[in-house]
Design a protein around this motif. Sequence first.
Motif, PDB file in Angstrom:
ATOM      1  N   GLY A   1       0.817  -1.205   0.000  1.00 33.59           N
ATOM      2  CA  GLY A   1       0.000   0.000   0.000  1.00 33.59           C
ATOM      3  C   GLY A   1       0.849   1.253   0.000  1.00 33.59           C
ATOM      4  N   LYS A   2       0.172   2.406   0.019  1.00 33.76           N
ATOM      5  CA  LYS A   2       0.865   3.697  -0.053  1.00 33.76           C
ATOM      6  C   LYS A   2       1.784   3.925   1.138  1.00 33.76           C
ATOM      7  N   ASP A   3       1.355   3.513   2.322  1.00 36.75           N
ATOM      8  CA  ASP A   3       2.182   3.737   3.510  1.00 36.75           C
ATOM      9  C   ASP A   3       3.540   3.058   3.372  1.00 36.75           C
ATOM     10  N   ALA A   4       3.539   1.838   2.862  1.00 34.56           N
ATOM     11  CA  ALA A   4       4.798   1.106   2.674  1.00 34.56           C
ATOM     12  C   ALA A   4       5.677   1.803   1.646  1.00 34.56           C
ATOM     13  N   LEU A   5       5.056   2.344   0.609  1.00 34.27           N
ATOM     14  CA  LEU A   5       5.814   3.078  -0.412  1.00 34.27           C
ATOM     15  C   LEU A   5       6.422   4.356   0.159  1.00 34.27           C
ATOM     16  N   ILE A   6       5.606   5.121   0.875  1.00 36.35           N
ATOM     17  CA  ILE A   6       6.102   6.370   1.461  1.00 36.35           C
ATOM     18  C   ILE A   6       7.278   6.087   2.383  1.00 36.35           C
ATOM     19  N   PHE A   7       7.133   5.074   3.221  1.00 28.67           N
ATOM     20  CA  PHE A   7       8.212   4.717   4.145  1.00 28.67           C
ATOM     21  C   PHE A   7       9.475   4.338   3.392  1.00 28.67           C
ATOM     22  N   ASP A   8       9.344   3.500   2.353  1.00 26.48           N
ATOM     23  CA  ASP A   8      10.535   3.032   1.648  1.00 26.48           C
ATOM     24  C   ASP A   8      11.188   4.142   0.838  1.00 26.48           C
ATOM     25  N   ILE A   9      10.395   5.068   0.315  1.00 26.31           N
ATOM     26  CA  ILE A   9      10.967   6.225  -0.393  1.00 26.31           C
ATOM     27  C   ILE A   9      11.831   7.039   0.566  1.00 26.31           C
ATOM     28  N   ILE A  10      11.284   7.353   1.728  1.00 29.82           N
ATOM     29  CA  ILE A  10      12.012   8.184   2.693  1.00 29.82           C
ATOM     30  C   ILE A  10      13.216   7.431   3.242  1.00 29.82           C
ATOM     31  N   ARG A  11      13.023   6.159   3.600  1.00 27.66           N
ATOM     32  CA  ARG A  11      14.125   5.353   4.150  1.00 27.66           C
ATOM     33  C   ARG A  11      15.262   5.228   3.141  1.00 27.66           C
ATOM     34  N   THR A  12      14.923   4.959   1.892  1.00 25.13           N
ATOM     35  CA  THR A  12      15.942   4.835   0.841  1.00 25.13           C
ATOM     36  C   THR A  12      16.674   6.157   0.640  1.00 25.13           C
ATOM     37  N   HIS A  13      15.914   7.245   0.567  1.00 24.64           N
ATOM     38  CA  HIS A  13      16.492   8.578   0.358  1.00 24.64           C
ATOM     39  C   HIS A  13      17.483   8.915   1.475  1.00 24.64           C
ATOM     40  N   LEU A  14      17.096   8.695   2.720  1.00 29.60           N
ATOM     41  CA  LEU A  14      17.956   9.042   3.851  1.00 29.60           C
ATOM     42  C   LEU A  14      19.142   8.094   3.986  1.00 29.60           C
ATOM     43  N   THR A  15      18.937   6.820   3.707  1.00 28.45           N
ATOM     44  CA  THR A  15      20.038   5.852   3.782  1.00 28.45           C
ATOM     45  C   THR A  15      21.116   6.200   2.763  1.00 28.45           C
ATOM     46  N   GLU A  16      20.688   6.533   1.557  1.00 26.86           N
ATOM     47  CA  GLU A  16      21.657   6.897   0.515  1.00 26.86           C
ATOM     48  C   GLU A  16      22.321   8.240   0.810  1.00 26.86           C
ATOM     49  N   LEU A  17      21.567   9.162   1.392  1.00 22.20           N
ATOM     50  CA  LEU A  17      22.143  10.454   1.785  1.00 22.20           C
ATOM     51  C   LEU A  17      23.218  10.243   2.853  1.00 22.20           C
ATOM     52  N   ASP A  18      22.909   9.436   3.843  1.00 21.02           N
ATOM     53  CA  ASP A  18      23.868   9.158   4.911  1.00 21.02           C
ATOM     54  C   ASP A  18      25.125   8.504   4.361  1.00 21.02           C
ATOM     55  N   ALA A  19      24.963   7.581   3.425  1.00 19.17           N
ATOM     56  CA  ALA A  19      26.117   6.903   2.821  1.00 19.17           C
ATOM     57  C   ALA A  19      26.983   7.888   2.038  1.00 19.17           C
ATOM     58  N   ALA A  20      26.346   8.817   1.331  1.00 19.35           N
ATOM     59  CA  ALA A  20      27.094   9.822   0.565  1.00 19.35           C
ATOM     60  C   ALA A  20      27.872  10.745   1.499  1.00 19.35           C
ATOM     61  N   ILE A  21      27.257  11.129   2.617  1.00 16.74           N
ATOM     62  CA  ILE A  21      27.928  11.990   3.596  1.00 16.74           C
ATOM     63  C   ILE A  21      29.101  11.241   4.219  1.00 16.74           C
ATOM     64  N   ALA A  22      28.884   9.983   4.565  1.00 21.01           N
ATOM     65  CA  ALA A  22      29.961   9.169   5.163  1.00 21.01           C
ATOM     66  C   ALA A  22      31.126   9.033   4.202  1.00 21.01           C
ATOM     67  N   ALA A  23      30.838   8.854   2.917  1.00 21.04           N
ATOM     68  CA  ALA A  23      31.903   8.711   1.910  1.00 21.04           C
ATOM     69  C   ALA A  23      32.687  10.010   1.738  1.00 21.04           C
ATOM     70  N   ALA A  24      32.017  11.149   1.949  1.00 22.49           N
ATOM     71  CA  ALA A  24      32.674  12.455   1.775  1.00 22.49           C
ATOM     72  C   ALA A  24      33.452  12.883   3.005  1.00 22.49           C
ATOM     73  N   GLU A  25      33.193  12.248   4.126  1.00 24.74           N
ATOM     74  CA  GLU A  25      33.806  12.681   5.379  1.00 24.74           C
ATOM     75  C   GLU A  25      35.264  12.237   5.444  1.00 24.74           C
ATOM     76  N   ASP A  26      36.144  13.192   5.587  1.00 26.94           N
ATOM     77  CA  ASP A  26      37.584  12.923   5.675  1.00 26.94           C
ATOM     78  C   ASP A  26      38.111  13.591   6.944  1.00 26.94           C
ATOM     79  N   THR A  27      38.344  12.782   7.960  1.00 24.20           N
ATOM     80  CA  THR A  27      38.762  13.327   9.258  1.00 24.20           C
ATOM     81  C   THR A  27      40.161  13.924   9.221  1.00 24.20           C
ATOM     82  N   LYS A  28      40.900  13.697   8.132  1.00 24.15           N
ATOM     83  CA  LYS A  28      42.234  14.296   8.028  1.00 24.15           C
ATOM     84  C   LYS A  28      42.160  15.756   7.615  1.00 24.15           C
ATOM     85  N   LEU A  29      41.037  16.173   7.048  1.00 18.98           N
ATOM     86  CA  LEU A  29      40.899  17.562   6.622  1.00 18.98           C
ATOM     87  C   LEU A  29      40.657  18.475   7.820  1.00 18.98           C
ATOM     88  N   PRO A  30      41.034  19.757   7.710  1.00 18.56           N
ATOM     89  CA  PRO A  30      40.639  20.722   8.749  1.00 18.56           C
ATOM     90  C   PRO A  30      39.117  20.776   8.830  1.00 18.56           C
TER      91      PRO A  30
END
Length: 198
Positions: A54-83
């Motif tokens: 149903g729609k609720d499952a779709l809405i949840f998976d859209i948001i969960r997927t969007h945030l999971t991929e966003l978090d992964a992109a941020i983690a990949a960009a994070e370089d603790t050696k930089l100032p």
Amino acid sequence: MARSRARDFEAKQRAILRAAAAVFAEAGMDKASMAQIATRADMSKALLYHYYPGKDALIFDIIRTHLTELDAAIAAAEDTKLPPRDRLRALVHAVLEQYRDADDYHMVQLNGTRALAADQRQVIVMLERGIVRRFSTVIRAIHPQIDHERPILTAVTMSLFGMMNWAYMWFRDGGPVTRTDYADIATDIFLGGFERLQ
């Protein structure tokens, strides 16, 4: 015997999420129908229900997927050696790049979370808090005293997210300001105002 997954299950699932996000963004959460989503995804309603009940499952998976991929992109960009200031700039760039072609997902996240069940909202809130924590950690590294004099770290962090999250309302690729330009503008405005807080 349980039905096995098709080889293209994940590709079809991703196509469904894209189609559903577009329908939700255009029609709204309440008015969008599974029939409209099936039509946009170029599949039968029966097949759509095979993937999502149903729609609720779709809405949840859209948001969960969007945030999971966003978090992964941020983690990949994070370089603790930089100032810390350069680390923050890299994170802002990562977020705005991840938002490329994701306006529909973003609108579902902003408008659909309240429609979720309590357990689903909990998952989304935990993902959002993790993303915010990545930024607040770097902001605290820029100004270690930020929460000592006044408890403003959260307010400051969310102000930066305001500049990033609402860009979808006005920013268009191909305009006079590129996505990279805007990432630098937002970071510079934030860091310049940040100096005044100190």
